[in-house]
Design a protein around this motif. Structure first.
Motif, PDB file in Angstrom:
ATOM      1  N   LYS A 111      -8.738   4.911  -5.117  1.00  0.00           N
ATOM      2  CA  LYS A 111      -8.998   3.338  -4.859  1.00  0.00           C
ATOM      3  C   LYS A 111     -10.451   3.490  -5.721  1.00  0.00           C
ATOM      4  O   LYS A 111     -10.839   4.627  -4.953  1.00  0.00           O
ATOM      5  N   ALA A 122      -1.204  12.735  -5.896  1.00  0.00           N
ATOM      6  CA  ALA A 122      -0.589  11.873  -5.948  1.00  0.00           C
ATOM      7  C   ALA A 122      -1.122  10.822  -5.412  1.00  0.00           C
ATOM      8  O   ALA A 122      -0.744   9.269  -5.649  1.00  0.00           O
ATOM      9  N   VAL A 123      -1.830  10.874  -4.506  1.00  0.00           N
ATOM     10  CA  VAL A 123      -2.892   9.545  -3.374  1.00  0.00           C
ATOM     11  C   VAL A 123      -2.980   9.041  -4.459  1.00  0.00           C
ATOM     12  O   VAL A 123      -3.942   9.749  -5.238  1.00  0.00           O
ATOM     13  N   GLU A 124      -3.389   7.504  -4.522  1.00  0.00           N
ATOM     14  CA  GLU A 124      -4.235   6.667  -4.817  1.00  0.00           C
ATOM     15  C   GLU A 124      -5.484   6.655  -4.389  1.00  0.00           C
ATOM     16  O   GLU A 124      -5.758   6.164  -3.509  1.00  0.00           O
ATOM     17  N   GLU A 153       0.848  -0.934   0.136  1.00  0.00           N
ATOM     18  CA  GLU A 153      -0.091   0.091   0.041  1.00  0.00           C
ATOM     19  C   GLU A 153       1.069   1.271  -0.015  1.00  0.00           C
ATOM     20  O   GLU A 153       2.231   1.470   0.571  1.00  0.00           O
ATOM     21  N   GLN A 154       0.703   2.005  -0.907  1.00  0.00           N
ATOM     22  CA  GLN A 154       0.705   3.349  -0.569  1.00  0.00           C
ATOM     23  C   GLN A 154       1.608   3.767   0.337  1.00  0.00           C
ATOM     24  O   GLN A 154       0.494   3.854   1.657  1.00  0.00           O
ATOM     25  N   ALA A 179       3.439   9.115  -1.292  1.00  0.00           N
ATOM     26  CA  ALA A 179       2.710   9.963  -1.812  1.00  0.00           C
ATOM     27  C   ALA A 179       3.254  10.923  -1.620  1.00  0.00           C
ATOM     28  O   ALA A 179       2.872  10.834  -0.229  1.00  0.00           O
ATOM     29  N   ARG A 231       8.182   5.975  -6.880  1.00  0.00           N
ATOM     30  CA  ARG A 231       8.089   4.566  -7.205  1.00  0.00           C
ATOM     31  C   ARG A 231       9.779   3.744  -6.735  1.00  0.00           C
ATOM     32  O   ARG A 231      10.657   3.879  -7.231  1.00  0.00           O
ATOM     33  N   THR A 268       2.910  13.246  -9.250  1.00  0.00           N
ATOM     34  CA  THR A 268       2.479  11.419  -9.064  1.00  0.00           C
ATOM     35  C   THR A 268       3.499  11.243  -7.706  1.00  0.00           C
ATOM     36  O   THR A 268       4.574  11.447  -7.014  1.00  0.00           O
ATOM     37  N   GLU A 269       3.563   9.517  -7.935  1.00  0.00           N
ATOM     38  CA  GLU A 269       4.209   9.366  -6.781  1.00  0.00           C
ATOM     39  C   GLU A 269       5.418   8.645  -6.786  1.00  0.00           C
ATOM     40  O   GLU A 269       5.786   8.557  -8.401  1.00  0.00           O
ATOM     41  N   ARG A 295       5.714   2.859  -2.378  1.00  0.00           N
ATOM     42  CA  ARG A 295       5.341   3.598  -3.998  1.00  0.00           C
ATOM     43  C   ARG A 295       5.062   5.117  -2.403  1.00  0.00           C
ATOM     44  O   ARG A 295       4.428   4.907  -1.527  1.00  0.00           O
TER      45      ARG A 295
END
Length: 744
Positions: free
Chosen positions: A402, A398-400, A264-265, A393, A371, A368-369, A391
């Motif tokens: 879901k 940049a947060v994913e 998870e981010q 953020a 990596r 963007t995140e 990953r």
């Protein structure tokens, strides 16, 4: 549990009673954990040798954990077994299969291992499951090639397959057999030509073969024989227990976060003071590898490369790394250190990487995140790799995000064969949005425009997972489905295809044919239902020796068409001796006659669908018992006979052997039987001169949830206890219009 047969002029078939139900194996309240590993012994040999592990065996390996009530855990691929498995207190069986289960092959091998274990409250148990070869191995001593026999061919066989050794492969080939449940022996046949062109042929049986044994066929010249041309030869079989060389198969390196999920981010805002909302914190990652860690790389993605960061591509397992420089970037590590894995008894290497708050705070905010790949390679004979991506953020952009709602992938028909049936399906969805109140699965036939919505029926794991049952579907049809939640976008569209409906061949008994069968009194013409012997058969081949027939077409009572099938129990005479024989019909094949006994195969290839009932039109008239049975618990003199019909779904054809010295009867509790239903008729059934419909419910065992049916078994008998020569001569059963009913 009793096992029943049907005798027919030396033929015995098998009938069986109800299945048993197991007790709950769990004690109350307790819980423990299991750490499970596996060893695959992937070669067998009579001599020592250097062996290496086969990665395809690891990927194919399926591990089951079962209780007496059925399967509770299943893992495909050794790398997919969790580090720890939580289990309730109780008794368990762990079982593993891998390789290729082929009846007869020169290359395909199959391995199997099992072990019982117990979990008590608070246990942290380690279990190493050893998979050994499950094949019977055969070979031919190459010295046979020096005898001067031309066109030499040696054939090994059992009821389901054969292998031929010739001059081209005898020197180095080994054959691998999987033995059917009913087969204990292998047959062999040696053929060739003497120097003068005269044919040689020798046949025999290797009795009671065992797994992990190699049976070497030796061909030698008899004393006084002519070695130049093999005038006289003899056969010797050497039974060699094989030394099983252990090939240790262990998992790939593990890369895990400590108190955080590395999948998870990691989210925060650079520079936020420690302890405040949106502040980064230290993150620790453990890396472990069997036989040491050969390489541990930190490989940054494009954002790190643009920064010119030291971890753009860095291997921690090298002596020239400037630890002080890396620590200045907020990254420290120690190791590798030796640790002991109790589950495998194997040495492991362990490293710990700490990404400090300063590391994250030094990253500029981006939309963007970031990596960062963590790549580990172990030091096994065949090194294995694992990659995890950290990953990060550093901004809200940049947060994913879901998906608020999503449907699980379509169930795999091999691993979840009952999830999608002919007329229904059970699907799973996930809701991520905390405020969603109305959610479920929508579906439609592929090509339709309108969706049908079905609200979630059950929820688990704090409302994030739910299940839905779709009903009223059409067989053999593709449907689209997606998860929905009010106020949110629908999830991704996926597809399922419902099972087909199996149509029983020659179900109305309109087609009949004949074939020639060998009997103790010569070749006889035998009548059977169908134009080809690809579904139905009967005991007529056994009765033919007495010039009698037990199963035949009839136009006296029909439901549709011109004919039905008539089963008649009789006293058949052979060489002046009369024995009671039950009229019978079964889906399968009368394979051969063994002396005066029968060898049969119950079951025909099947499409894997899951009917709920077997329907058939029946008229049954029992006759008075002759009283010639073993005792009065069967059909006593003056007691009315009984008829029986049963149906089963199986993972394999069921071999039936009727000879008392090598007997194998049908048992609905065998592991290959996934579903079973039966009906016993104890009195007249159906109106005089007519047929009446019956429906036999099919009960599915727990193991049917994880194994797909591949064979259909149907067995009908006019005398249930004909195997004990007990029943009523003249008992008659008419059958017409067999059909599988699909309610779901």
């Amino acid at each position: 549990m009793k096992k029943f047969k049907i005798w027919g002029a030396g033929l015995i078939l098998a009938l069986a009673g109800q299945a048993c139900v197991s007790e709950d194996p769990f004690s109350s309240g307790g819980e423990g954990t299991l750490k499970l590993s596996a060893e695959i012994r992937s070669e067998i040999t009579t001599r020592a040798g250097d062996l290496t592990s086969d990665p395809t065996l690891r990927d194919k390996c399926v591990v089951y954990i079962e209780t007496s009530r059925g399967l509770i855990r299943k893992f495909k691929g050794l790398d997919n077994i969790p580090e720890l498995i939580s289990l309730k207190s109780g008794k368990y069986l762990a079982e593993a299969w891998t390789g290729d289960s082929v009846s007869a092959s020169f290359g395909s091998k199959f391995y199997r291992g099992m072990q019982e274990f117990t979990i008590a409250d608070g246990d942290n148990k380690a279990l190493s499951l050893k998979c050994n070869i499950a094949n019977v191995v055969v070979s031919v001593n190459p010295d046979a090639l020096s005898l001067g026999i031309t066109d030499l061919k040696v054939t090994f066989s059992h009821s389901r397959g054969s292998l031929e050794f010739t001059e081209d492969n005898i020197r180095d080939a080994k054959g691998y057999f999987m033995m059917p449940n009913a087969d204990k022996n292998l047959s062999y046949k040696v053929e060739g030509l003497k120097a003068d062109g005269t044919p040689i042929k020798k046949e025999g049986i290797i009795q009671n073969v065992e797994r992990a044994h190699e049976y070497v066929l030796n061909i030698t010249a008899e004393a006084g024989g002519n070695n130049q041309g093999g005038a006289l030869i003899k056969i010797r079989i050497d039974d060699i227990p094989l030394i099983e060389e252990v090939v240790e198969i262990y998992g790939r390196p593990t890369i895990e976060g400590v108190e955080f999920n590395i999948d998870e981010q990691v989210v925060g805002i650079p520079g936020t003071p420690e302890g405040e909302k949106n502040a980064f914190t230290d993150k620790i990652v453990y890396v472990r590898g069997y036989e040491g860690i050969y390489r541990l790389q930190l490989r940054g993605g494009q954002n790190f490369q643009e920064l010119g960061h030291i971890i753009a591509d860095l291997n921690l397992i090298q002596s020239d790394i400037n630890k002080a420089e890396l620590e200045a970037h907020g990254i420290t590590w120690d190791g590798p250190n030796d640790v002991y894995d109790a589950a495998t008894g194997k040495r492991m290497a362990e490293m710990r990487i700490t990404f400090k708050k300063a590391f994250f705070d030094h990253l500029p905010q981006k939309d963007t995140e970031y990596r960062l790949d963590i790549i580990a390679r172990d030091n096994q004979a065949q090194p294995k790799d694992r990659t995890k991506t950290l990953r990060v953020a550093t901004s809200e952009a940049a947060v994913e995000v879901k998906a608020p709602v999503e449907a699980a992938p379509a169930p795999d028909p091999e691993n979840e064969p009952m999830a999608v049936l002919s007329k229904s399906a059970t699907l799973t969805g996930y809701v991520m949005a905390e405020d969603a109140t109305d959610y479920g699965i929508k579906y439609r036939k592929q090509g339709d425009s309108e969706w049908i919505r079905v609200a979630a029926q059950t929820t688990r794991a704090a409302r994030t997972e739910f299940t839905v049952s779709l009903t009223g579907l059409e067989p053999n049809t593709t449907y689209e489905y997606a998860a929905y939640a009010s106020g949110y976008d629908d999830g991704e569209i996926q597809t399922i295809t419902t099972e087909s409906v199996f149509v029983i061949p020659n179900s109305s008994m309109e087609e009949w044919g004949e074939y020639q069968a060998s009997t103790p009194l010569g070749t006889k013409t035998v009548k059977f239902p169908g134009t080809e012997r690809n579904f139905w058969d009967s005991g007529n081949a056994g009765a033919a020796a007495a010039n009698d027939i037990l199963t035949e077409p009839s136009s006296v009572m029909i439901n549709s068409g011109a004919t039905s099938v008539k089963l008649t129990s009789k006293e058949c005479g052979l060489l002046g001796i009369k024995k009671f024989a039950a009229g019978n019909l079964f889906a399968g094949e009368y394979v051969r006659t063994d002396g005066t006994d029968g060898v049969l195969s119950f079951g025909r290839p099947y499409d894997g669908s899951h009917p709920s009932k077997l329907s058939v039109y029946v008229n049954y008239r029992p006759a008075v018992g002759s009283g010639k049975g073993a005792n009065d618990s069967y059909i006593a003199s003056g007691q009315m006979d009984q008829g029986q019909i049963y149906v089963a779904l199986s993972t394999e054809a069921v071999e039936i052997r009727t000879k008392s010295s090598n007997q194998k009867l049908f048992n609905p509790d065998d592991a290959c039987i996934l579903a079973y239903g039966q009906l016993t008729l104890t009195e007249n059934f159906g109106p005089d001169g007519g047929l009446e419909k019956i429906e036999i419910p099919i009960e599915y065992y727990d193991r049917a949830k994880n194994h797909k049916p591949k064979y259909l078994v149907i067995v009908c008998s006019a005398s249930k206890y004909g195997d004990y020569f007990s029943g009523g001569p003249g008992s008659t059963m008419y059958l017409d219009d067999f059909e599988l009913i699909y309610d779901k």
